[in-house]
Design a protein around this motif. Structure first.
Motif, mmCIF file in Angstrom:
data_model
loop_
_atom_site.group_PDB
_atom_site.id
_atom_site.type_symbol
_atom_site.label_atom_id
_atom_site.label_comp_id
_atom_site.label_asym_id
_atom_site.label_seq_id
_atom_site.Cartn_x
_atom_site.Cartn_y
_atom_site.Cartn_z
ATOM 1 N N THR A 151 0.834 -1.232 0.136
ATOM 2 C CA THR A 151 -0.056 -0.284 0.163
ATOM 3 C C THR A 151 0.699 1.611 -0.147
ATOM 4 O O THR A 151 0.740 2.114 0.104
ATOM 5 N N ALA A 152 2.623 1.054 -0.252
ATOM 6 C CA ALA A 152 3.400 2.092 -0.394
ATOM 7 C C ALA A 152 2.728 2.779 -1.270
ATOM 8 O O ALA A 152 2.620 4.128 -1.738
ATOM 9 N N SER A 153 2.450 2.882 -2.351
ATOM 10 C CA SER A 153 1.911 3.883 -3.352
ATOM 11 C C SER A 153 0.326 3.998 -2.789
ATOM 12 O O SER A 153 0.113 5.465 -4.245
ATOM 13 N N LEU A 154 -0.038 3.868 -2.459
ATOM 14 C CA LEU A 154 -1.806 4.153 -2.357
ATOM 15 C C LEU A 154 -1.350 5.616 -1.564
ATOM 16 O O LEU A 154 -0.655 5.954 -0.239
ATOM 17 N N PRO A 155 -1.538 6.668 -1.845
ATOM 18 C CA PRO A 155 -1.552 8.314 -1.427
ATOM 19 C C PRO A 155 -2.441 8.597 -0.262
ATOM 20 O O PRO A 155 -3.236 8.294 0.114
ATOM 21 N N PRO A 156 -1.802 9.437 1.038
ATOM 22 C CA PRO A 156 -2.394 9.672 1.753
ATOM 23 C C PRO A 156 -3.119 11.017 1.699
ATOM 24 O O PRO A 156 -2.863 11.400 0.452
ATOM 25 N N LYS A 157 -4.377 11.605 2.294
ATOM 26 C CA LYS A 157 -5.247 12.727 1.730
ATOM 27 C C LYS A 157 -5.449 13.317 3.203
ATOM 28 O O LYS A 157 -5.264 13.008 4.334
ATOM 29 N N LEU A 158 -5.461 14.747 3.042
ATOM 30 C CA LEU A 158 -6.427 16.091 4.426
ATOM 31 C C LEU A 158 -7.641 15.678 4.074
ATOM 32 O O LEU A 158 -7.802 16.130 2.809
ATOM 33 N N THR A 159 -8.412 15.124 4.585
ATOM 34 C CA THR A 159 -9.825 15.390 5.524
ATOM 35 C C THR A 159 -10.274 16.619 6.378
ATOM 36 O O THR A 159 -8.957 17.365 7.046
ATOM 37 N N GLY A 160 -11.100 16.400 6.611
ATOM 38 C CA GLY A 160 -11.614 17.240 7.946
ATOM 39 C C GLY A 160 -11.336 18.825 7.689
ATOM 40 O O GLY A 160 -11.177 19.349 6.628
ATOM 41 N N ASP A 161 -10.837 19.221 8.778
ATOM 42 C CA ASP A 161 -11.424 20.857 9.260
ATOM 43 C C ASP A 161 -10.341 21.639 9.022
ATOM 44 O O ASP A 161 -9.132 20.946 9.712
ATOM 45 N N VAL A 162 -9.566 22.485 7.889
ATOM 46 C CA VAL A 162 -8.733 22.695 7.729
ATOM 47 C C VAL A 162 -8.045 24.101 8.014
ATOM 48 O O VAL A 162 -7.438 24.880 7.157
ATOM 49 N N GLU A 163 -9.150 24.325 8.770
ATOM 50 C CA GLU A 163 -8.842 26.187 8.882
ATOM 51 C C GLU A 163 -7.867 26.755 10.198
ATOM 52 O O GLU A 163 -7.038 26.108 10.538
ATOM 53 N N THR A 164 -7.867 27.886 9.591
ATOM 54 C CA THR A 164 -6.207 28.512 10.298
ATOM 55 C C THR A 164 -7.015 29.459 11.032
ATOM 56 O O THR A 164 -7.985 29.824 10.628
#
Length: 405
Positions: free
Chosen positions: A109-122
């Protein structure tokens, strides 16, 4: 200018671990969720944060891992690591690496890219929202963050009364009105919760889970005896001990120091890495010794470690001291260590942990309580209270005794 966080992923063949490197952009983030996939056929996924800050909270089930990461500073790095271990490995009976079959599945699974989800509020985005109050009313400024004074309580060998003294010192500082945290950093031989009569089955989380990245620090705190005192116990299970990442201890202490006046750390006895990690996060060391050769010989090593780590050695507490027939005199101990004796605690078995109540509450007018308050005064600069415990302490003490019946 990189405004958004960047994620990279790699498989560590040698250790059998998958690592996600999260690098924040140029603006601070209040919260973000990192999502990754793993083969659902694998059981026993173990997640932890290898470096930087308080451990993020991770959950893994059904082939999906979610990391909740809070309060990222500009440019801050987090390394989120996971692997697969069978139960025998967690209990110490097998190598702490995945089986060849699980390693092959994970690496696929090393080639499966992770992703950013949820709240990304600054914070900047939050300011763009409409004000909740009328524009003419000025916003209240947040109170400045506190930074606690961290006091490590150490001993060169077990059985000196270190834990009992740590509990009493924490209670005394709280009785003086200070927001105090009492932490059990003796993660391998933890007994602070037992001394306090806390039910391990009733604890939702301990320091073990915090250092394993499985619980937020606040989930492992418990108020007891005084509304100014919170206890952070260590767990009692071998599995929890093996899962934790000890290198995060300093980050957890730093987290708590933002909301407390004092942190009292019950450190592991001996001369070891766990003690060094506790001392490295501390401002002061108090040595608890018995006036015998073994205790003094081993205690000298702990003092030397503190000085190497540039930790102030505040003083020595002589516990179970025979005032009439001392094996070593106070002046002999001070000459041997080059450190002042700041308290001499007599052997009062009738008040020591009486019904699991600390001596400063069980016998507040006794000599032991007076000596402990003397140390608390040396730390805080505050005068001891009247002999009786505070009203809140008496109330909590009554509830404690009722619950013990």
């Amino acid at each position: 200018m990189q405004d958004t966080p960047k994620l990279t992923k790699y498989w560590d063949e040698k250790s059998g671990r998958m690592s996600l490197i999260l690098k924040n952009g140029e603006r601070p983030l209040r919260g973000i969720v990192v999502e990754d996939q793993y083969p659902a056929a694998i059981s026993g996924i173990l997640c932890f944060a290898k470096s930087g800050g308080v451990a993020p909270v991770a959950t893994a089930s059904g082939g999906k891992i979610l990391w909740k990461v809070a309060n990222l500073a500009p440019g801050e790095l987090k390394e989120l690591v996971y692997t697969s271990l069978i139960r025998d490995a967690l209990e110490g009976y097998a190598p702490k690496k995945p089986t060849p079959a699980d390693a092959a599945l994970l690496s696929s699974t090393a080639s499966l890219p992770p992703k950013l989800t949820g709240d990304v509020e600054t914070p900047a985005k939050a300011e763009e929202r409409p004000a909740l109050k009328p524009p003419e009313e000025p916003a209240k400024k947040a109170a400045p963050a506190r930074h606690a004074v961290v006091v490590a309580v150490g001993a060169g060998k077990g059985g000196t009364g270190k834990t009992t003294f740590s509990i009493n010192l924490g209670v005394a500082l709280a009785e003086l009105g200070n927001d105090t945290i009492l932490m059990d950093a003796d993660a391998s031989m933890s007994n602070l919760s037992t001394y306090l009569g806390m039910d391990p089955n009733g604890m939702k989380a301990t320091l073990h889970e915090v250092l394993a990245g499985e619980a937020e620090p606040e989930k492992a705190t418990y108020r007891i005896f005084n509304d100014h005192l919170r206890v952070v116990p260590s767990g009692l299970s071998i599995e929890g001990f093996l899962k934790m990442d000890r290198s995060l201890l300093r980050d957890v202490i730093e987290y708590f120091s933002q909301e407390a006046d004092y942190i009292v750390i019950d450190t592991p006895a001996g001369y070891n890495r766990e003690l060094a990690l506790s001392l490295a996060a501390s401002d002061h060391l108090i040595l608890v010794l018995n006036p015998d050769e073994g205790s003094m010989t081993d205690g000298l090593k702990v003092q030397e470690m503190a000085r190497i780590l540039d930790v102030n050695v505040m003083g020595i507490v002589l516990n179970r001291y025979d005032m009439k027939n001392p094996y070593f005199s106070r002046s002999q101990v001070e000459a041997h260590f080059g450190t002042p004796v700041i308290a001499m605690l007599p052997d009062e078995p009738e008040v020591r942990r009486k019904d699991k109540v600390p001596s400063v509450l069980a016998a507040p007018s006794g000599l032991m309580a007076a000596e402990i308050y003397h140390v608390a005064q040396k730390i805080s600069g505050q005068k001891p209270p009247a002999c009786s415990p505070s009203f809140v302490s008496r109330l909590m003490l009554a509830l404690f005794n009722t619950a013990s019946l």
